[in-house]
Scaffold this motif. Structure first.
Motif, mmCIF file in Angstrom:
data_model
loop_
_atom_site.group_PDB
_atom_site.id
_atom_site.type_symbol
_atom_site.label_atom_id
_atom_site.label_comp_id
_atom_site.label_asym_id
_atom_site.label_seq_id
_atom_site.Cartn_x
_atom_site.Cartn_y
_atom_site.Cartn_z
ATOM 1 N N PHE A 19 -71.317 45.029 11.777
ATOM 2 C CA PHE A 19 -70.360 46.108 11.554
ATOM 3 C C PHE A 19 -69.066 45.546 10.983
ATOM 4 O O PHE A 19 -68.637 44.448 11.350
ATOM 5 N N LEU A 20 -68.430 46.317 10.104
ATOM 6 C CA LEU A 20 -67.169 45.887 9.508
ATOM 7 C C LEU A 20 -66.039 46.075 10.515
ATOM 8 O O LEU A 20 -65.907 47.125 11.137
ATOM 9 N N ILE A 21 -65.234 45.043 10.666
ATOM 10 C CA ILE A 21 -64.107 45.000 11.604
ATOM 11 C C ILE A 21 -62.871 44.591 10.816
ATOM 12 O O ILE A 21 -62.959 43.815 9.860
ATOM 13 N N VAL A 22 -61.719 45.096 11.209
ATOM 14 C CA VAL A 22 -60.468 44.646 10.607
ATOM 15 C C VAL A 22 -59.582 44.097 11.722
ATOM 16 O O VAL A 22 -59.500 44.668 12.811
ATOM 17 N N ASP A 23 -58.969 42.962 11.460
ATOM 18 C CA ASP A 23 -58.069 42.327 12.417
ATOM 19 C C ASP A 23 -56.633 42.569 11.986
ATOM 20 O O ASP A 23 -56.279 42.307 10.829
ATOM 21 N N VAL A 24 -55.819 43.082 12.910
ATOM 22 C CA VAL A 24 -54.407 43.338 12.623
ATOM 23 C C VAL A 24 -53.555 42.756 13.732
ATOM 24 O O VAL A 24 -54.019 42.556 14.854
ATOM 25 N N ILE A 25 -52.307 42.495 13.387
ATOM 26 C CA ILE A 25 -51.317 42.111 14.391
ATOM 27 C C ILE A 25 -50.536 43.378 14.697
ATOM 28 O O ILE A 25 -49.861 43.927 13.835
ATOM 29 N N GLY A 26 -50.651 43.838 15.923
ATOM 30 C CA GLY A 26 -50.054 45.106 16.307
ATOM 31 C C GLY A 26 -48.690 44.959 16.939
ATOM 32 O O GLY A 26 -48.021 43.931 16.824
ATOM 33 N N LYS A 27 -48.322 46.000 17.632
ATOM 34 C CA LYS A 27 -47.040 46.074 18.315
ATOM 35 C C LYS A 27 -46.938 44.934 19.328
ATOM 36 O O LYS A 27 -47.896 44.612 20.016
ATOM 37 N N GLY A 28 -45.769 44.307 19.391
ATOM 38 C CA GLY A 28 -45.578 43.193 20.311
ATOM 39 C C GLY A 28 -46.291 41.929 19.887
ATOM 40 O O GLY A 28 -46.570 41.061 20.699
ATOM 41 N N ASN A 29 -46.614 41.830 18.595
ATOM 42 C CA ASN A 29 -47.297 40.653 18.044
ATOM 43 C C ASN A 29 -48.667 40.420 18.677
ATOM 44 O O ASN A 29 -49.136 39.289 18.742
ATOM 45 N N LYS A 30 -49.295 41.477 19.157
ATOM 46 C CA LYS A 30 -50.608 41.352 19.789
ATOM 47 C C LYS A 30 -51.706 41.604 18.759
ATOM 48 O O LYS A 30 -51.703 42.618 18.076
ATOM 49 N N PRO A 31 -52.650 40.659 18.648
ATOM 50 C CA PRO A 31 -53.762 40.870 17.717
ATOM 51 C C PRO A 31 -54.741 41.898 18.275
ATOM 52 O O PRO A 31 -54.949 41.987 19.487
ATOM 53 N N ARG A 32 -55.309 42.696 17.392
ATOM 54 C CA ARG A 32 -56.355 43.626 17.803
ATOM 55 C C ARG A 32 -57.376 43.755 16.688
ATOM 56 O O ARG A 32 -57.049 43.618 15.513
ATOM 57 N N SER A 33 -58.598 43.993 17.084
ATOM 58 C CA SER A 33 -59.700 44.174 16.138
ATOM 59 C C SER A 33 -60.140 45.628 16.209
ATOM 60 O O SER A 33 -60.368 46.159 17.295
ATOM 61 N N ILE A 34 -60.253 46.253 15.040
ATOM 62 C CA ILE A 34 -60.566 47.670 14.960
ATOM 63 C C ILE A 34 -61.846 47.845 14.157
ATOM 64 O O ILE A 34 -61.946 47.346 13.037
ATOM 65 N N PRO A 35 -62.838 48.560 14.721
ATOM 66 C CA PRO A 35 -64.056 48.816 13.952
ATOM 67 C C PRO A 35 -63.792 49.831 12.843
ATOM 68 O O PRO A 35 -62.994 50.745 12.999
ATOM 69 N N ILE A 36 -64.467 49.640 11.728
ATOM 70 C CA ILE A 36 -64.336 50.541 10.579
ATOM 71 C C ILE A 36 -65.595 51.405 10.513
ATOM 72 O O ILE A 36 -66.707 50.885 10.491
ATOM 73 N N ARG A 37 -65.402 52.717 10.481
ATOM 74 C CA ARG A 37 -66.535 53.644 10.400
ATOM 75 C C ARG A 37 -67.234 53.478 9.054
ATOM 76 O O ARG A 37 -66.629 53.079 8.056
ATOM 77 N N ASP A 38 -68.531 53.799 9.034
ATOM 78 C CA ASP A 38 -69.327 53.634 7.813
ATOM 79 C C ASP A 38 -68.772 54.439 6.644
ATOM 80 O O ASP A 38 -68.711 53.948 5.517
ATOM 81 N N GLU A 39 -68.352 55.704 6.893
ATOM 82 C CA GLU A 39 -67.812 56.508 5.789
ATOM 83 C C GLU A 39 -66.479 55.948 5.291
ATOM 84 O O GLU A 39 -66.179 56.013 4.105
ATOM 85 N N THR A 40 -65.703 55.350 6.188
ATOM 86 C CA THR A 40 -64.452 54.710 5.781
ATOM 87 C C THR A 40 -64.756 53.460 4.955
ATOM 88 O O THR A 40 -64.099 53.192 3.951
ATOM 89 N N LYS A 41 -65.763 52.718 5.369
ATOM 90 C CA LYS A 41 -66.187 51.525 4.632
ATOM 91 C C LYS A 41 -66.630 51.905 3.220
ATOM 92 O O LYS A 41 -66.262 51.234 2.249
ATOM 93 N N ASP A 42 -67.374 53.004 3.092
ATOM 94 C CA ASP A 42 -67.830 53.450 1.776
ATOM 95 C C ASP A 42 -66.645 53.783 0.867
ATOM 96 O O ASP A 42 -66.629 53.406 -0.308
ATOM 97 N N ILE A 43 -65.651 54.458 1.406
ATOM 98 C CA ILE A 43 -64.459 54.810 0.619
ATOM 99 C C ILE A 43 -63.683 53.548 0.262
ATOM 100 O O ILE A 43 -63.209 53.393 -0.862
#
Length: 107
Positions: A32-56
């Protein structure tokens, strides 16, 4: 369309969205496609990307002449503004928060 879809389906903050690079994306062990971001408070988080979002996302990359091959070393901004379009070389600069909010107001 892609910006709005990513904001809606992932819960990104504007600053997180604009800090994305193509190298921020990766596939997890299950494929599955995942995106890694640095969020609020400099905390890393990984967010799954939905298939329709991946297609776009991939369609947008193809339309802009970019590769859809995931490369975690790629630090080019996912969302950019073009400068010096009349010259032979086009400069891409990361889209800024004020530019994003201007786009939002235009819609």
């Amino acid at each position: 369309m892609l910006i709005g879809y990513l904001l809606f389906t992932t819960g990104f903050r504007a600053s997180e969205l604009l800090s994305l690079n193509w190298g921020s994306f990766r596939y997890n062990r299950k494929g599955f496609l995942i995106v890694d971001v640095i969020g609020k408070g400099n905390k890393p988080r990984s967010i799954p990307i939905r298939d329709e979002t991946k297609d776009i996302l991939f369609s947008d990359r193809i339309c802009t002449g970019e590769t859809v091959e995931i490369n975690m070393q790629d630090i080019s901004p996912l969302f950019f503004a073009l400068y010096n379009k009349n010259e032979h070389r086009v400069n891409k600069k990361r889209l800024s928060c004020p530019a994003l909010f201007t786009m939002k107001e235009a819609v």
